[in-house]
Design a protein around this motif. Structure first.
Motif, mmCIF file in Angstrom:
data_model
loop_
_atom_site.group_PDB
_atom_site.id
_atom_site.type_symbol
_atom_site.label_atom_id
_atom_site.label_comp_id
_atom_site.label_asym_id
_atom_site.label_seq_id
_atom_site.Cartn_x
_atom_site.Cartn_y
_atom_site.Cartn_z
ATOM 1 N N LEU A 244 0.839 -1.199 0.000
ATOM 2 C CA LEU A 244 0.000 0.000 0.000
ATOM 3 C C LEU A 244 0.874 1.249 0.000
ATOM 4 O O LEU A 244 0.641 2.187 -0.771
ATOM 5 C CB LEU A 244 -0.927 -0.011 1.224
ATOM 6 C CG LEU A 244 -1.809 1.220 1.455
ATOM 7 C CD1 LEU A 244 -2.740 1.454 0.269
ATOM 8 C CD2 LEU A 244 -2.632 1.055 2.725
ATOM 9 N N GLU A 245 1.896 1.250 0.828
ATOM 10 C CA GLU A 245 2.801 2.394 0.906
ATOM 11 C C GLU A 245 3.491 2.626 -0.433
ATOM 12 O O GLU A 245 3.563 3.744 -0.930
ATOM 13 C CB GLU A 245 3.829 2.188 2.022
ATOM 14 C CG GLU A 245 4.678 3.424 2.283
ATOM 15 C CD GLU A 245 5.358 3.430 3.644
ATOM 16 O OE1 GLU A 245 5.415 2.369 4.309
ATOM 17 O OE2 GLU A 245 5.815 4.508 4.054
ATOM 18 N N ALA A 247 2.503 1.664 -3.406
ATOM 19 C CA ALA A 247 1.535 2.094 -4.414
ATOM 20 C C ALA A 247 1.229 3.578 -4.259
ATOM 21 O O ALA A 247 1.135 4.318 -5.242
ATOM 22 C CB ALA A 247 0.253 1.273 -4.302
ATOM 23 N N PHE A 248 1.106 4.022 -3.001
ATOM 24 C CA PHE A 248 0.865 5.443 -2.753
ATOM 25 C C PHE A 248 2.023 6.284 -3.281
ATOM 26 O O PHE A 248 1.831 7.281 -3.976
ATOM 27 C CB PHE A 248 0.652 5.706 -1.261
ATOM 28 C CG PHE A 248 0.657 7.178 -0.921
ATOM 29 C CD1 PHE A 248 1.795 7.781 -0.412
ATOM 30 C CD2 PHE A 248 -0.458 7.963 -1.171
ATOM 31 C CE1 PHE A 248 1.817 9.148 -0.140
ATOM 32 C CE2 PHE A 248 -0.445 9.335 -0.910
ATOM 33 C CZ PHE A 248 0.690 9.925 -0.387
ATOM 34 N N LEU A 249 3.249 5.856 -2.959
ATOM 35 C CA LEU A 249 4.422 6.620 -3.404
ATOM 36 C C LEU A 249 4.530 6.644 -4.926
ATOM 37 O O LEU A 249 4.926 7.648 -5.511
ATOM 38 C CB LEU A 249 5.686 6.038 -2.760
ATOM 39 C CG LEU A 249 5.774 6.220 -1.241
ATOM 40 C CD1 LEU A 249 6.951 5.442 -0.660
ATOM 41 C CD2 LEU A 249 5.906 7.704 -0.879
ATOM 42 N N THR A 250 4.141 5.546 -5.573
ATOM 43 C CA THR A 250 4.183 5.486 -7.034
ATOM 44 C C THR A 250 3.196 6.482 -7.646
ATOM 45 O O THR A 250 3.535 7.225 -8.575
ATOM 46 C CB THR A 250 3.836 4.063 -7.534
ATOM 47 O OG1 THR A 250 4.757 3.145 -6.946
ATOM 48 C CG2 THR A 250 3.922 3.980 -9.050
ATOM 49 N N VAL A 251 1.973 6.505 -7.090
ATOM 50 C CA VAL A 251 0.956 7.433 -7.612
ATOM 51 C C VAL A 251 1.393 8.877 -7.375
ATOM 52 O O VAL A 251 1.319 9.733 -8.266
ATOM 53 C CB VAL A 251 -0.411 7.163 -6.945
ATOM 54 C CG1 VAL A 251 -1.398 8.265 -7.287
ATOM 55 C CG2 VAL A 251 -0.956 5.811 -7.385
ATOM 56 N N LYS A 252 1.928 9.144 -6.181
ATOM 57 C CA LYS A 252 2.400 10.497 -5.852
ATOM 58 C C LYS A 252 3.518 10.904 -6.810
ATOM 59 O O LYS A 252 3.540 12.028 -7.320
ATOM 60 C CB LYS A 252 2.889 10.500 -4.402
ATOM 61 C CG LYS A 252 3.498 11.805 -3.919
ATOM 62 C CD LYS A 252 3.804 11.719 -2.424
ATOM 63 C CE LYS A 252 5.021 12.569 -2.069
ATOM 64 N NZ LYS A 252 5.394 12.456 -0.639
ATOM 65 N N LYS A 254 4.058 9.853 -9.862
ATOM 66 C CA LYS A 254 3.511 10.138 -11.189
ATOM 67 C C LYS A 254 2.942 11.556 -11.258
ATOM 68 O O LYS A 254 3.124 12.267 -12.240
ATOM 69 C CB LYS A 254 2.399 9.133 -11.540
ATOM 70 C CG LYS A 254 2.885 7.777 -11.991
ATOM 71 C CD LYS A 254 1.736 6.839 -12.414
ATOM 72 C CE LYS A 254 2.311 5.487 -12.855
ATOM 73 N NZ LYS A 254 1.290 4.451 -13.045
ATOM 74 N N LEU A 255 2.270 11.972 -10.184
ATOM 75 C CA LEU A 255 1.686 13.318 -10.157
ATOM 76 C C LEU A 255 2.776 14.383 -10.158
ATOM 77 O O LEU A 255 2.702 15.366 -10.906
ATOM 78 C CB LEU A 255 0.803 13.488 -8.921
ATOM 79 C CG LEU A 255 -0.517 12.739 -8.888
ATOM 80 C CD1 LEU A 255 -1.197 12.933 -7.537
ATOM 81 C CD2 LEU A 255 -1.435 13.180 -10.005
ATOM 82 N N LEU A 256 3.784 14.184 -9.319
ATOM 83 C CA LEU A 256 4.841 15.196 -9.209
ATOM 84 C C LEU A 256 5.648 15.292 -10.510
ATOM 85 O O LEU A 256 6.027 16.373 -10.931
ATOM 86 C CB LEU A 256 5.741 14.893 -8.007
ATOM 87 C CG LEU A 256 5.028 14.937 -6.645
ATOM 88 C CD1 LEU A 256 5.987 14.580 -5.505
ATOM 89 C CD2 LEU A 256 4.412 16.298 -6.378
ATOM 90 N N LYS A 258 4.495 14.634 -13.516
ATOM 91 C CA LYS A 258 3.635 15.299 -14.496
ATOM 92 C C LYS A 258 3.676 16.807 -14.266
ATOM 93 O O LYS A 258 3.697 17.588 -15.212
ATOM 94 C CB LYS A 258 2.208 14.764 -14.373
ATOM 95 C CG LYS A 258 1.297 15.137 -15.511
ATOM 96 C CD LYS A 258 1.248 14.055 -16.582
ATOM 97 C CE LYS A 258 0.512 14.553 -17.826
ATOM 98 N NZ LYS A 258 0.221 13.497 -18.788
ATOM 99 N N MET A 259 3.700 17.190 -13.005
ATOM 100 C CA MET A 259 3.753 18.606 -12.647
ATOM 101 C C MET A 259 5.050 19.237 -13.148
ATOM 102 O O MET A 259 5.058 20.351 -13.667
ATOM 103 C CB MET A 259 3.653 18.763 -11.133
ATOM 104 C CG MET A 259 3.222 20.134 -10.699
ATOM 105 S SD MET A 259 2.422 20.069 -9.091
ATOM 106 C CE MET A 259 1.193 21.334 -9.300
ATOM 107 N N LYS A 262 5.244 19.984 -17.014
ATOM 108 C CA LYS A 262 4.518 21.163 -17.521
ATOM 109 C C LYS A 262 5.318 22.446 -17.355
ATOM 110 O O LYS A 262 6.064 22.608 -16.417
ATOM 111 C CB LYS A 262 3.172 21.276 -16.783
ATOM 112 C CG LYS A 262 2.141 20.271 -17.301
ATOM 113 C CD LYS A 262 1.055 20.977 -18.089
ATOM 114 C CE LYS A 262 0.508 20.113 -19.213
ATOM 115 N NZ LYS A 262 -0.470 20.821 -20.047
#
Ligand code: NAP
Ligand code: NAP
Lengths: 262, 262
Positions: A244-245, A247-252, A254-256, A258-259, A262
């Motif tokens: 779970l940890e 997976a959370f770090l992976t999603v975070k 990906k967001l950072l 992507k940021m 841009k």
């Protein structure tokens, strides 16, 4: 050997907490004969339900039970089992059944301490007072016939759940724990996380968010002991926490990323 | 000023993706007249739906629209808006409506670039092709009448959703973003985390776990662009990500402390 002409059982419940009360209601409805003992004094409630309640484990064991049903918390299992006066068992061939939400732990522990003549059925009804409030039809009942010689008593006990329409799932205790770590423990963990965040309904809830608010509310109805027990006594739970940890770090991440693009 | 005796509108859709198609179906059913333009060529699909499709933004704007409906992705908003030939607007008093899942960003951006005579309505239907597939009754429709002089066109547009039974929620773009960070963005994040974990149904799913499997499946039906947009263009989203991380660490800490106690 129990060869009663009727199908009803004499069931002695150890640990008369929320889940035991929930099961007892259905067992009484089906005509079984119940007695109960617990750490706290539940005499008043039991009188109301027509169940003889014993404050002392010793006197509880004077009754002649077909089945001893362990409904105590996961965290208190060894303490409770230590207090069981096995020598006082009226019949050595009593069927012991547990309903703990982890399975290898009570299985291994009980196999060590039960009299050799006693049968052992390790079960986990995958529902409770919330999810099972409108009946048990199609709800999964997981069980492992760990040590069964008295087929009749065992099948009469399983029949309690079959009668209510449960989906009967025979599964080893180990496989149960693997799947439960990934399923139930993960679900409770997310419910607990949402409770820490104190999420609430707003005027503009999506359907998805509504299900999370509901999940949080259902999760905190179960005791913290139950949740901790799911982790501490399931050897597969730590890995799911790590998953779970990660997976959370992976999603975070990906967001950072992507940021930064841009 | 539009003073058509009928209640139907001429709506030009920019960005004919999944959400636009979903809205279009209902608008057509209600009798409104639609045209569409998009980055990709959706002529085939639009012919099938009876919607004139324009490959070029310029020719799209030759049509006389009461409403220009922006259904493009959050991440592409500025790029798409840059390509709008405002000088070609048949009527300067056109109502611009957006349906982006964040609100302050399109509000601020559009206020900067729209012709001063154009009205602006910023909306967020809090549902989509999954949650809205059995009708829109009681589903929330959030809107902010950012700049409205032509009351008639605006209320006729809002009527589209009122007619379908939506719960109409007037709310400032800023308050929407605060609540959406805590609600929708959090929900999508959990869905994405569960997708990373590749959770699957087993033979023994609790009801709670089933809702998480469903949440995961619904979440990944939305594009990754949509999810990233929810984060990158909502100033309150980063804090919710931190809140989620903190809540996870708190729950993990409680478990590890309990383990050490024993
Ligand atoms: N809740 C559910 O939906 C559900 C579903 C499936 C299985 N289960 C399992 O069923 C069992 C009971 O669950 P529950 O929901 O009733 O809540 P729980 O908090 O897990 O267990 C409560 C029971 O444990 C007893 N207990 C706790 N600490 C004790 C101690 N130190 N010494 C002796 N007894 C102690 C309580 O006794 P007193 O009441 O006398 O204090 C009470 O009877 C657990 O093993 C749980 O995993 C629960
Ligand atoms: N999905 C939902 O349930 C839902 C609910 C409420 C609001 N919304 C909002 O509605 C909008 C559309 O959502 P969606 O679900 O259809 O998916 P989306 O992935 O957010 O947006 C897809 C649309 O954006 C266009 N697009 C993407 N990148 C572009 C670019 N670089 N240049 C020009 N156009 C570009 C696509 O054009 P082409 O198709 O031509 O490639 C398509 O029309 C989003 O703002 C979303 O936040 C969605």
């Amino acid at each position: 050997m129990s060869s009663s002409p009727t199908k009803t059982l004499r069931i002695g419940i150890i640990g008369f907490g929320p889940f035991a009360r929930f099961l007892a209601a259905t067992m009484i409805k089906q005509g079984h004969t119940l007695t109960a003992t617990s750490r706290s004094d539940h005499s008043h409630l039991c009188t109301h339900l027509g169940i003889p309640f014993f404050r002392e484990m010793d006197t509880f064991f004077d009754a002649d039970n077909d089945v001893i049903l362990l409904c105590t918390s996961i965290l208190s299992l060894s303490e409770v089992v230590r207090s069981i006066p096995f020598h006082r068992l009226k019949r050595q061939t009593t069927l012991f059944v547990d309903v703990l939400s982890v399975k290898q732990y009570p299985r291994d522990h009980l196999l060590q301490v039960l009299p050799p003549e006693s049968d052992l059925l390790c079960t986990h009804p995958m529902f409770g007072p919330e999810s099972g409030k409108d009946g048990w039809t199609a709800l999964p009942f997981v069980y492992d016939r760990v040590r069964i010689r008295d087929e009749d008593t065992c099948s009469r006990f399983l029949q309690i759940f079959q009668t209510e329409g449960c989906r009967m799932v025979a599964m080893s205790c180990e496989e149960h724990d693997q799947l439960a770590a990934r399923g139930q423990f993960l679900t409770h963990t997310i419910g607990r996380i949402l409770s820490e965040m104190e999420i609430k309904s707003t005027g503009m809830d999506t359907k998805g968010f509504q299900t999370l608010v509901q999940l949080k509310e259902n999760t905190i109805k179960d005791s913290l002991d139950l949740y901790c027990g799911l982790f501490m006594h399931n050897k597969f739970a730590m890995q799911e926490l790590r998953n779970l940890e990660l997976a959370f770090l992976t999603v975070k991440q990906k967001l950072l990323e992507k940021m930064e693009d841009k």
